[in-house]
Design an enzyme around this catalytic site. Structure first.
Site, PDB file in Angstrom:
ATOM      1  N   LYS A 125       0.841  -1.197   0.000  1.00 26.11           N
ATOM      2  CA  LYS A 125       0.000   0.000   0.000  1.00 26.11           C
ATOM      3  C   LYS A 125       0.876   1.247   0.000  1.00 26.11           C
ATOM      4  O   LYS A 125       0.651   2.191  -0.759  1.00 26.11           O
ATOM      5  CB  LYS A 125      -0.924   0.029   1.226  1.00 26.11           C
ATOM      6  CG  LYS A 125      -1.781   1.300   1.279  1.00 26.11           C
ATOM      7  CD  LYS A 125      -2.099   1.776   2.685  1.00 26.11           C
ATOM      8  CE  LYS A 125      -0.894   2.331   3.407  1.00 26.11           C
ATOM      9  NZ  LYS A 125      -1.219   2.930   4.708  1.00 26.11           N
ATOM     10  N   CYS A 154     -24.881   3.882   8.216  1.00 27.78           N
ATOM     11  CA  CYS A 154     -25.657   3.558   7.008  1.00 27.78           C
ATOM     12  C   CYS A 154     -26.810   4.540   6.795  1.00 27.78           C
ATOM     13  O   CYS A 154     -27.144   4.876   5.661  1.00 27.78           O
ATOM     14  CB  CYS A 154     -26.181   2.124   7.078  1.00 27.78           C
ATOM     15  SG  CYS A 154     -24.868   0.892   7.199  1.00 27.78           S
ATOM     16  N   CYS A 195     -25.788   7.405   4.733  1.00 26.00           N
ATOM     17  CA  CYS A 195     -25.049   7.056   3.526  1.00 26.00           C
ATOM     18  C   CYS A 195     -25.950   7.025   2.296  1.00 26.00           C
ATOM     19  O   CYS A 195     -27.004   6.396   2.305  1.00 26.00           O
ATOM     20  CB  CYS A 195     -24.376   5.692   3.705  1.00 26.00           C
ATOM     21  SG  CYS A 195     -23.442   5.157   2.262  1.00 26.00           S
TER      22      CYS A 195
END
Length: 257
Positions: free
Chosen positions: A158, A235, A238
């Site tokens: 990464k 959520c 979102c």
């Protein structure tokens, strides 16, 4: 019996016969999901946006020194919050952050300067070893390939892909950290569940158009810091709530009707 002749098969080895384009798998709603994530990220007010690697190096330093500082901030950042990494980089830069200055700093002092980054004791060792290698083999610069970068002590894939992007301006692959790994699996952006960030990187690179690779890390990291949290994803806040496989499974736990 029905015979199906494929382009380029033995039955027609004609000039310029194209092999059949195998349709590449892609997630169902990824384009809309990406549009939604960009919309949620348009304020650019997540920790990664003002404290990430792009913001930790001295932009007035010579190019070599800037690249070294980019690599160092990435080495410090693993399993560490952006705020903490940025603080450590600030303390290091206040003393003039170069390969030479780090090699002249004793381990105890270096430890005090980078504390409280995660695994600071190991990072002191890695930073010293890597800096010595850079001085001896790269003229104090950082290498310009993923293979050479990951060969350095304390540098993972990464970090290598991000270093290529930020230090060299080259997109070598998708940089997948814990946020990208988690979110890719929640959105089912991988054909099957992946077990490691490296597996996720390979899975994403198979279908995500190359021109989007450079933005995906910063985009998803910030989204993971603000909305798609590790333990209690938000959520309800979102835009992908209706489009996300994970939201369907999670909703019920959080609302006690």
């Amino acid at each position: 019996m029905l015979r199906v002749a494929y382009e380029g098969s033995d039955s027609e080895k004609g000039e310029g016969a194209e092999p059949l384009k195998v349709p590449v798998w892609e997630p169902q709603d990824w384009q809309q999901q990406l549009v939604n994530i960009r919309a949620m990220r348009n304020k650019k007010d997540a920790p990664v946006d003002h404290l990430g690697t792009e913001h930790c190096y001295d932009s007035s330093a010579p190019p070599k020194v800037r690249r070294y500082q980019v690599l160092l901030s990435l080495m410090l950042s693993s399993q560490t919050k952006d705020q903490v990494t940025a603080g450590a980089m600030q303390r290091l830069r206040a003393r003039g952050l170069t390969v030479d200055s780090i090699l002249q700093t004793d381990d105890a002092t270096l430890g005090k300067l980078i504390y409280p980054v995660g695994f600071w004791r190991s990072k002191v060792k890695y930073i010293k070893q890597t800096s010595a290698i850079l001085q001896q083999h790269y003229g104090g610069d950082i290498p310009a390939s993923v293979a050479e970068l990951v060969a350095l002590p304390g540098v993972g894939p990464k970090m290598a892909h991000l270093a290529m992007a930020v230090a060299w301006g080259t997109v070598s692959g998708i940089a997948v950290d814990t946020h990208v790994h988690r979110i890719a699996n929640r959105l089912r952006w991988t054909k099957k569940a992946t077990k490691s960030p490296e597996e996720t990187r390979a899975a994403l690179e198979e279908w995500l158009p190359r021109e989007l690779w450079h933005e995906i890390n910063g985009l998803l990291v910030g989204f993971g810091q603000q909305t798609c949290l590790p333990v209690h994803p938000r959520c309800h806040a979102c835009l992908n709530q209706a489009l996300c496989p994970a939201a369907q499974g999670l909703e019920h736990h959080h609302h006690h009707h």
